[in-house]
Every structure is written in structure tokens, then in C-alpha cells.
Design a protein around this motif. Structure first.
Motif, PDB file in Angstrom:
ATOM      1  N   ALA A 123       0.825  -1.223   0.000  1.00 43.65           N
ATOM      2  CA  ALA A 123       0.000   0.000   0.000  1.00 43.65           C
ATOM      3  C   ALA A 123       0.854   1.267   0.000  1.00 43.65           C
ATOM      4  CB  ALA A 123      -0.932  -0.007   1.207  1.00 43.65           C
ATOM      5  N   ASN A 124       1.911   1.276   0.830  1.00 37.01           N
ATOM      6  CA  ASN A 124       2.740   2.482   0.960  1.00 37.01           C
ATOM      7  C   ASN A 124       4.105   2.063   1.509  1.00 37.01           C
ATOM      8  OD1 ASN A 124       3.775   5.002   1.381  1.00 37.01           O
ATOM      9  ND2 ASN A 124       1.960   5.828   2.405  1.00 37.01           N
ATOM     10  N   PRO A 125       4.953   1.489   0.615  1.00 39.08           N
ATOM     11  CA  PRO A 125       6.164   0.811   1.098  1.00 39.08           C
ATOM     12  C   PRO A 125       7.114   1.689   1.911  1.00 39.08           C
ATOM     13  CG  PRO A 125       6.170   0.993  -1.306  1.00 39.08           C
ATOM     14  CD  PRO A 125       4.811   1.406  -0.856  1.00 39.08           C
ATOM     15  N   LEU A 126       7.163   3.006   1.630  1.00 36.18           N
ATOM     16  CA  LEU A 126       8.091   3.866   2.392  1.00 36.18           C
ATOM     17  C   LEU A 126       7.790   3.844   3.885  1.00 36.18           C
ATOM     18  CD1 LEU A 126       8.903   5.242  -0.468  1.00 36.18           C
ATOM     19  CD2 LEU A 126       9.435   7.189   1.001  1.00 36.18           C
ATOM     20  N   ARG A 127       6.540   3.590   4.213  1.00 39.69           N
ATOM     21  CA  ARG A 127       6.131   3.622   5.628  1.00 39.69           C
ATOM     22  C   ARG A 127       6.739   2.472   6.429  1.00 39.69           C
ATOM     23  NH1 ARG A 127       5.333   8.185   4.886  1.00 39.69           N
ATOM     24  NH2 ARG A 127       7.100   7.923   6.235  1.00 39.69           N
ATOM     25  N   VAL A 128       7.254   1.457   5.741  1.00 39.42           N
ATOM     26  CA  VAL A 128       7.897   0.348   6.453  1.00 39.42           C
ATOM     27  C   VAL A 128       9.114   0.865   7.228  1.00 39.42           C
ATOM     28  CG1 VAL A 128       9.030  -1.905   6.172  1.00 39.42           C
ATOM     29  CG2 VAL A 128       7.032  -1.337   4.794  1.00 39.42           C
ATOM     30  N   PHE A 129       9.726   1.950   6.714  1.00 35.85           N
ATOM     31  CA  PHE A 129      10.880   2.532   7.413  1.00 35.85           C
ATOM     32  C   PHE A 129      10.505   3.097   8.789  1.00 35.85           C
ATOM     33  CE2 PHE A 129      12.607   2.708   3.076  1.00 35.85           C
ATOM     34  CZ  PHE A 129      13.887   2.229   3.295  1.00 35.85           C
ATOM     35  N   ASP A 130       9.205   3.375   9.008  1.00 36.68           N
ATOM     36  CA  ASP A 130       8.794   3.934  10.309  1.00 36.68           C
ATOM     37  C   ASP A 130       8.713   2.860  11.390  1.00 36.68           C
ATOM     38  OD1 ASP A 130       8.394   6.254   8.899  1.00 36.68           O
ATOM     39  OD2 ASP A 130       6.226   5.968   8.698  1.00 36.68           O
ATOM     40  N   CYS A 131       8.687   1.592  10.979  1.00 40.68           N
ATOM     41  CA  CYS A 131       8.415   0.518  11.935  1.00 40.68           C
ATOM     42  C   CYS A 131       9.567   0.377  12.942  1.00 40.68           C
ATOM     43  CB  CYS A 131       8.208  -0.796  11.203  1.00 40.68           C
ATOM     44  SG  CYS A 131       7.585  -2.060  12.304  1.00 40.68           S
ATOM     45  N   LYS A 132       9.168   0.189  14.203  1.00 41.89           N
ATOM     46  CA  LYS A 132      10.177   0.089  15.269  1.00 41.89           C
ATOM     47  C   LYS A 132      10.535  -1.366  15.576  1.00 41.89           C
ATOM     48  CE  LYS A 132       9.889   4.608  16.136  1.00 41.89           C
ATOM     49  NZ  LYS A 132       9.191   4.928  14.900  1.00 41.89           N
ATOM     50  N   GLN A 133       9.802  -2.323  14.951  1.00 40.26           N
ATOM     51  CA  GLN A 133      10.046  -3.743  15.256  1.00 40.26           C
ATOM     52  C   GLN A 133      11.418  -4.170  14.732  1.00 40.26           C
ATOM     53  OE1 GLN A 133       7.383  -6.231  16.043  1.00 40.26           O
ATOM     54  NE2 GLN A 133       5.630  -4.850  16.106  1.00 40.26           N
ATOM     55  N   ALA A 173      15.119  -6.482   8.296  1.00 37.37           N
ATOM     56  CA  ALA A 173      14.751  -6.794   6.910  1.00 37.37           C
ATOM     57  C   ALA A 173      15.074  -5.625   5.977  1.00 37.37           C
ATOM     58  CB  ALA A 173      13.264  -7.128   6.839  1.00 37.37           C
ATOM     59  N   LEU A 174      15.116  -4.419   6.529  1.00 35.10           N
ATOM     60  CA  LEU A 174      15.367  -3.239   5.707  1.00 35.10           C
ATOM     61  C   LEU A 174      16.854  -2.940   5.514  1.00 35.10           C
ATOM     62  CD1 LEU A 174      12.644  -0.773   6.991  1.00 35.10           C
ATOM     63  CD2 LEU A 174      12.945  -1.523   4.640  1.00 35.10           C
ATOM     64  N   SER A 175      17.699  -3.700   6.211  1.00 31.26           N
ATOM     65  CA  SER A 175      19.113  -3.302   6.230  1.00 31.26           C
ATOM     66  C   SER A 175      19.730  -3.267   4.827  1.00 31.26           C
ATOM     67  CB  SER A 175      19.918  -4.190   7.180  1.00 31.26           C
ATOM     68  OG  SER A 175      19.758  -5.521   6.771  1.00 31.26           O
ATOM     69  N   LEU A 176      19.228  -4.098   3.923  1.00 33.05           N
ATOM     70  CA  LEU A 176      19.811  -4.096   2.567  1.00 33.05           C
ATOM     71  C   LEU A 176      18.833  -3.516   1.538  1.00 33.05           C
ATOM     72  CD1 LEU A 176      21.590  -7.576   2.629  1.00 33.05           C
ATOM     73  CD2 LEU A 176      22.648  -5.321   2.778  1.00 33.05           C
ATOM     74  N   ALA A 177      17.846  -2.816   2.018  1.00 31.13           N
ATOM     75  CA  ALA A 177      16.809  -2.262   1.117  1.00 31.13           C
ATOM     76  C   ALA A 177      17.411  -1.211   0.195  1.00 31.13           C
ATOM     77  CB  ALA A 177      15.702  -1.639   1.950  1.00 31.13           C
ATOM     78  N   PRO A 178      16.853  -1.070  -1.029  1.00 30.87           N
ATOM     79  CA  PRO A 178      17.324   0.015  -1.896  1.00 30.87           C
ATOM     80  C   PRO A 178      17.091   1.362  -1.210  1.00 30.87           C
ATOM     81  CG  PRO A 178      15.322  -1.011  -2.780  1.00 30.87           C
ATOM     82  CD  PRO A 178      15.741  -1.827  -1.606  1.00 30.87           C
ATOM     83  N   ILE A 179      17.959   2.330  -1.491  1.00 31.03           N
ATOM     84  CA  ILE A 179      17.800   3.642  -0.854  1.00 31.03           C
ATOM     85  C   ILE A 179      17.441   4.695  -1.902  1.00 31.03           C
ATOM     86  CG2 ILE A 179      19.155   3.300   1.260  1.00 31.03           C
ATOM     87  CD1 ILE A 179      21.556   4.481  -0.210  1.00 31.03           C
ATOM     88  N   ILE A 180      16.666   5.655  -1.462  1.00 38.08           N
ATOM     89  CA  ILE A 180      16.098   6.638  -2.382  1.00 38.08           C
ATOM     90  C   ILE A 180      17.183   7.427  -3.121  1.00 38.08           C
ATOM     91  CG2 ILE A 180      15.724   8.253  -0.449  1.00 38.08           C
ATOM     92  CD1 ILE A 180      13.301   8.244  -3.271  1.00 38.08           C
ATOM     93  N   SER A 181      18.319   7.689  -2.434  1.00 37.83           N
ATOM     94  CA  SER A 181      19.335   8.548  -3.077  1.00 37.83           C
ATOM     95  C   SER A 181      19.850   7.948  -4.397  1.00 37.83           C
ATOM     96  CB  SER A 181      20.483   8.836  -2.121  1.00 37.83           C
ATOM     97  OG  SER A 181      20.842   7.659  -1.469  1.00 37.83           O
ATOM     98  N   ASP A 182      19.744   6.618  -4.529  1.00 35.41           N
ATOM     99  CA  ASP A 182      20.186   6.000  -5.795  1.00 35.41           C
ATOM    100  C   ASP A 182      19.168   6.205  -6.912  1.00 35.41           C
ATOM    101  OD1 ASP A 182      22.466   5.096  -4.587  1.00 35.41           O
ATOM    102  OD2 ASP A 182      21.621   3.134  -4.051  1.00 35.41           O
ATOM    103  N   PHE A 183      18.014   6.772  -6.584  1.00 39.72           N
ATOM    104  CA  PHE A 183      16.948   6.896  -7.584  1.00 39.72           C
ATOM    105  C   PHE A 183      16.582   8.346  -7.906  1.00 39.72           C
ATOM    106  CE2 PHE A 183      16.710   2.689  -6.001  1.00 39.72           C
ATOM    107  CZ  PHE A 183      16.205   1.910  -7.026  1.00 39.72           C
TER     108      PHE A 183
END
Ligand code: HAM
Length: 419
Positions: free
Chosen positions: A200-210, A216-226
Motif C-alpha cells: 500500500a505504501n512501502p516507504l512507511r515500512v521505514f517507520d516501523c520500530k520492530q 529486513a530493511l538493512s539491505l533495502a534500496p535507498i532513495i538517493s540512488d533513484f
């Protein structure tokens, strides 16, 4: 007691209110120096305003808003933040016609139903600052300088500014798709909320504190490359200007902020004097929000300082001193009390902080009160003094007394205090 303060809310008692006043006075001084004007807005707005601006998938909208229906069945919300409503007021009052760039600030309470903990409240206060009408990047840099100056003037040290660029409508969709693909490969490691959000809104996964989601996000693509060329050069220019202005910052490619309206520059300021909730301010650019809410196409940027967190740091370094009376009138007997009352008014008329014993108790007990209130002088009037047309002025520091002619008392004390 039957009724208690609500959880996550707090009473501000006089000793603390003094610090709040200091904080506000200092903030206003800096804001006015930078050309900002105050705007005061209601704490209730249509809930839809925040849902549309902040985004349905954010924690604020999906979990934390205080919403209720009024007598006519309209869905209202206590404001969880100010940017959406400043934009609502800007559009509704056609402030765009008044000046090309509007520089506004708002100080007041916000409401979020979060899990209370140190530094996190359900009613908290913000100094919210918004610049509407300029695409930057000079405005971006000015915003950082202002945030930095505000926090310094307030007396807050040990600050770190983290910045990122969140791209624009042109480059973010690509990033969003790549992030979605990545998250789909990690879905078993994500919490149920993030599993839903990843589509639904993948950027919001970065807000999760779990922890699982963070990992799981440690190797996620980062916006600066795009980032597209235009966003890239905007971000580069912002960084150059910040260096010129000697504002220290670090780039955090994972910083996405918990609100959907941001575009391009986003930032957070943390302090090493706070605990887990160490963000003392946060903000960024929101170039599409004004048109998204039905207004003209105007780019904007802003930030908000969390006042409770700023105060938490201030408390560690500043001694609180409540204002004490300059003169405490101790009047004994009915006639003296009437005279004392009229002197009380005369002192205050000359801007001298004056108090009087409320009850006709003994001299000793009234002097005790004067001492307790930390009065600089006590003025003693009894039957004897009235018959001689005098009053005794007692220096509470040295315990020495001086006889004064009654109608010269106010002027004399005024002079003493002026010295
Ligand atoms: P925010 O990051 O949600 O941004 O909040 C700004 C600041 O408010 C935080 O850095 C923190 O100091 C304080 N704060 C937030 N929630 C709480 C809480 N529950 N208890 C205590 N303090 C809290 C915004 O609100 C955006 N409207 C900022 C902005 C203005 N962006 C553009 N213009």
C-alpha cells in the motif's frame, strides 16, 4: 481522588510554566528576527484534512489520531500536527494573494494517541514553522539555519542534524516500485502491519520500530540512488549551502519521516541529552501539499520543535526561579489593612510586584509569609505607625528596618529597586 489526569497528558505547574515562558519568548525573538509572523489556529479540524495530508498508512493517521463525531455526525480530529492545518488556513484565507512567500509560525498543543513514555506524550506542544511559496534550495538552507539558531538560542547543545532527499513525483515512483519488490522478497520477516504497507505504501515500512522489520530493511534500496537530476542537484546545492553556513549535518539515507507529504529535503534534529525519544525537531519540504489540498501550486518547507523535549534539555541546565514580590505589606488592624490595600494598588501601579497578607494575623506570622514568598522588603503598618503617619520598611535580607513617611513609601521603594 476520583478524577485523575489522563495518561500521557501533563499539568504544567508554575515552576515549570516559567521555563515554558522563557522558551516561547526566546523562540518568538528569533522567529521575528527571521521575518516570521504568528498564526493561531483551532485545535479541532475535520479529520479528513489530516487523513488526506499525512496519509492513511502512516502511524499518525492509522493509529494515533483523536477522532470523534460531533452532534451533527461530522468526523473531527484533535490536531496531531500543524502543517496540514497551516496549509488549510493558507488556502482558505488566500494568503497566497497577500505576499509571494508566507513565513508563518504556530505555537501550541498537538495530540497523538501514542504509547506514553519518557519524552513521548499524548498531548505535547510544538513550535511549528512554515515557509510557503519558494522552491529553494536557499529556503531549505535558511530553514536549517533557523532551526539551528532557534535551538542554540534556547540553550540546547549536543545536536545532530540528519538529512535526506525523498525525491519528487518524477523519481519517487521508480524507487517505490523497487522497494516494493524488495519488501516482497522479505515479507515473512515483516510484521503484519508492514506486510500490508509494503504494497500500500512501502516507504512507511521505514517507520516501523520492530527489530525484525528494521533488520529486513538493512539491505533495502535507498532513495538517493533513484533521485532524478533535478532532485540530485537540489540536494547537492542544499548541502553546499549548509557547509557555507557552517551548519553541521550528516546524511541518513534511511530517513523518510513519518508523514506522507514530504518531497525532496527531509531532516531530523536529535540531541544526545535525551533518552530513546531523542528527536527534538523534524521537518522537510512538502512541495505538493498545497495543491493537493485544493490550493495554488506553491512549494513549501517547514519544521517543528517538540517543546517538551526542548524543555527536558533546558531543565538540565537552567535553574528555575519564580518571580517573588518586591514588597510584602504586613498590615495589623482594620485601619492599617485598608491603608495597606491602597498602598498595594499604588505599588502595582508603579510596576512594583507587591503582595499583602490576606488574613489579619500577627506580625510574626505575616513576616513569615513574606519570607516564604522570598519578598525583598516587608512594609509594616500598625495602629502606632498610622498615628505617626509612617510605615516601617524592613529589608528582608539584612533584617534592618527604616521608618518612612507614609506618602513617600512607594517612591522610596521604587528608587531602592531601581538602584
Ligand atoms: P514530527 O516529526 O511528527 O513532525 O514532530 C516534530 C517534533 O515534535 C518531533 O521531533 C518531536 O520533538 C515532537 N513530538 C512528536 N510527537 C511527540 C510526542 N508524542 N510527544 C512529545 N513530542 C513529540 C511534524 O509534526 C511536522 N508537522 C513537522 C513539519 C513542519 N514538517 C513540515 N513543517
Amino acid at each position: 481522588m476520583e478524577f485523575q489526569l489522563l495518561k500521557g497528558f501533563h499539568d504544567i505547574l508554575p515552576e515549570e510554566a516559567i521555563l515554558w515562558q522563557k522558551l516561547e519568548t526566546k523562540a518568538r525573538k528569533v522567529l521575528e528576527r527571521h521575518g516570521f509572523k504568528e498564526i493561531r489556529l483551532p485545535i479541532l479540524e475535520p479529520a479528513g484534512l489530516f487523513k488526506r495530508s499525512i496519509g492513511e498508512e502512516t502511524d499518525i493517521v492509522s493509529k494515533e489520531m483523536y477522532c470523534f463525531k460531533d452532534q451533527k455526525g461530522r468526523e473531527l480530529s484533535l490536531r496531531p500536527e500543524a502543517t496540514s492545518q497551516v496549509v488549510r488556513a493558507y488556502v482558505q484565507n488566500r494568503l497566497d494573494l497577500k505576499e509571494p512567500v508566507s513565513k508563518l509560525y504556530l505555537i501550541g498543543p498537538m495530540f497523538r494517541h501514542e504509547r506514553p513514555q519518557k519524552g513521548r506524550f499524548r498531548q505535547f506542544h510544538q513550535i511549528d514553522v512554515e515557509i510557503i511559496g519558494d522552491p529553494g534550495p536557499i529556503t531549505d538552507a535558511e530553514t536549517f539555519v533557523l532551526a539551528w539558531e532557534l535551538l542554540k538560542e534556547i540553550g540546547i547543545e549536543g545536536l545532530t542534524i540528519s538529512i535526506n532527499s525523498l525525491g519528487c513525483d518524477r523519481c519517487r515512483p521508480d524507487y517505490r516500485n523497487r522497494l516494493m519488490d524488495y519488501l516482497n522478497t522479505k515479507s515473512t520477516a515483516l510484521c503484519p502491519d508492514c506486510q500490508r504497507r509494503s504494497n500500500a505504501n512501502p516507504l512507511r515500512v521505514f517507520d516501523c520500530k520492530q527489530e525484525g522489520c528494521k533488520e529486513a530493511l538493512s539491505l533495502a534500496p535507498i532513495i538517493s540512488d533513484f533521485l532524478c537530476d533535478s532532485c540530485k542537484s537540489h540536494f547537492q546545492e542544499v548541502r553546499t549551502l549548509l557547509k557555507m553556513a557552517h551548519i553541521p549535518f550528516e546524511i541518513n539515507p534511511m530517513l523518510v519521516r513519518g508523514l506522507d507529504y514530504y518531497t525532496r529535503t527531509a531532516f531530523e534534529i536529535t540531541s544526545d541529552s535525551l533518552g530513546a525519544q531523542n528527536a527534538v525537531a523534524g521537518g522537510g519540504r512538502y512541495d505538493n501539499l498545497i495543491s493537493y489540498l485544493g490550493g495554488p501550486s506553491k512549494p513549501a518547507i517547514g519544521f517543528a520543535i517538540g517543546m517538551e523535549r526542548a524543555l527536558e534539555i533546558l531543565k538540565q541546565t537552567h535553574e528555575v526561579k519564580l518571580p517573588s514580590p518586591h514588597v510584602f505589606i504586613t498590615a495589623l488592624g482594620e485601619r492599617a489593612r485598608q491603608l495597606g490595600f491602597s498602598l498595594l494598588l499604588s505599588f502595582r501601579g508603579k510596576n512594583i510586584r507587591a503582595e499583602m497578607g490576606y488574613q489579619n494575623t500577627s506580625l510574626k506570622s505575616q513576616l513569615k509569609q513574606a519570607d516564604k514568598q522570598n519578598a525583598r522588603y516587608a512594609l509594616i503598618i500598625g495602629e502606632d505607625e498610622i498615628s505617626k503617619n509612617v510605615a516601617l520598611l524592613r529589608d528582608m535580607k539584612t533584617s534592618t528596618q527604616k521608618e518612612l513617611i507614609l506618602n513617600e513609601v512607594v517612591e522610596f521603594v521604587g528608587k531602592l529597586l531601581g538602584e
